[in-house]
Design an enzyme around this catalytic site. Structure first.
Site, short mmCIF file in Angstrom:
data_model
loop_
_atom_site.label_atom_id
_atom_site.label_comp_id
_atom_site.label_asym_id
_atom_site.label_seq_id
_atom_site.Cartn_x
_atom_site.Cartn_y
_atom_site.Cartn_z
CB ALA A 30 -4.86 5.85 -19.57
CD GLU A 34 -7.17 5.74 -14.11
OE1 GLU A 34 -6.77 6.53 -13.00
OE2 GLU A 34 -7.75 4.65 -13.90
CD GLN A 39 -5.13 16.74 -12.79
OE1 GLN A 39 -4.44 15.86 -11.97
NE2 GLN A 39 -5.81 17.60 -12.31
CD GLU A 75 -1.21 8.16 -12.85
OE1 GLU A 75 -2.25 7.75 -12.50
OE2 GLU A 75 -0.67 8.94 -12.24
CD GLU A 91 -13.67 -7.45 1.48
OE1 GLU A 91 -12.76 -7.91 2.62
OE2 GLU A 91 -14.33 -8.19 1.19
CG HIS A 93 -7.98 -6.49 2.33
ND1 HIS A 93 -6.63 -6.67 2.50
CD2 HIS A 93 -8.29 -7.76 3.35
CE1 HIS A 93 -5.93 -7.73 3.33
NE2 HIS A 93 -7.29 -8.42 3.62
CG ASP A 101 -2.07 4.00 0.34
OD1 ASP A 101 -2.94 4.68 -0.54
OD2 ASP A 101 -2.05 3.80 1.66
#
EC number: 2.7.1.107
Length: 127
Positions: A30, A34, A39, A75, A91, A93, A101
Site C-alpha cells: 500500500a 497507493e 497521503q 482506504e 477493460e 465495464h 466508485d
C-alpha cells in the site's frame, strides 16, 4: 468435503505469525503503490500528534485518533477492491466502475466522519 485452498492459513502460533507477515506485506505494498494511502498516513501521523498534545480526555484522544485510523482501514479495503477489479479485467465495464466508485465513496464518507468528529470534539472542548 469442500476443496481447501493451498493458501488457507494454518492453525496456532504459525498462523498468527504468517498473518502478521501478510499484513506487513500489505502495508508495504500500500505504501509503495497507493498514493492516497501515503497521503492519509501523513494526515494520520500529524493528526495523532496533535490529538496527543491536546488537553482533552484520553477517550477524546482515542476517538480523534481512531477516526483517522478508520480512514486508513477503509482506504486499504478500497485498494483491495480496486486490485481485484483490475486483476479480473482492465477493460472498462460499468460493474467495475461501480465497485471502484463504491470504494471511493466509502473513503469519502469516512473522511467526512473524521472531519465531523474532530469538529465536534474541538468545538465542545475549546469553544
Amino acid at each position: 468435503m469442500e476443496p481447501v485452498s493451498e493458501f488457507k492459513s494454518k492453525s496456532g502460533l504459525k498462523r498468527i505469525y504468517q498473518a502478521f507477515l501478510y499484513s506487513m506485506d500489505g502495508f508495504r505494498s500500500a505504501w509503495k503503490h497507493e498514493h492516497a494511502f501515503r497521503q492519509e498516513v501523513s494526515v494520520f501521523v500529524v493528526g495523532a500528534i496533535i490529538a496527543l498534545g491536546l488537553h482533552i480526555s484520553a477517550f477524546e484522544k482515542l476517538v480523534l485518533i481512531g477516526v483517522l485510523l478508520l480512514i486508513l482501514i477503509v482506504e486499504l479495503i478500497n485498494s483491495s477492491i480496486e486490485a481485484v477489479v483490475d486483476r479480473v479485467s482492465l477493460e472498462r465495464h460499468p460493474l467495475s466502475k461501480n465497485a471502484k466508485d463504491f470504494g471511493s465513496a466509502a473513503v469519502a464518507l469516512t473522511c467526512l466522519l473524521a472531519i465531523a468528529t474532530w469538529a465536534v470534539v474541538l468545538y465542545n472542548r475549546f469553544i
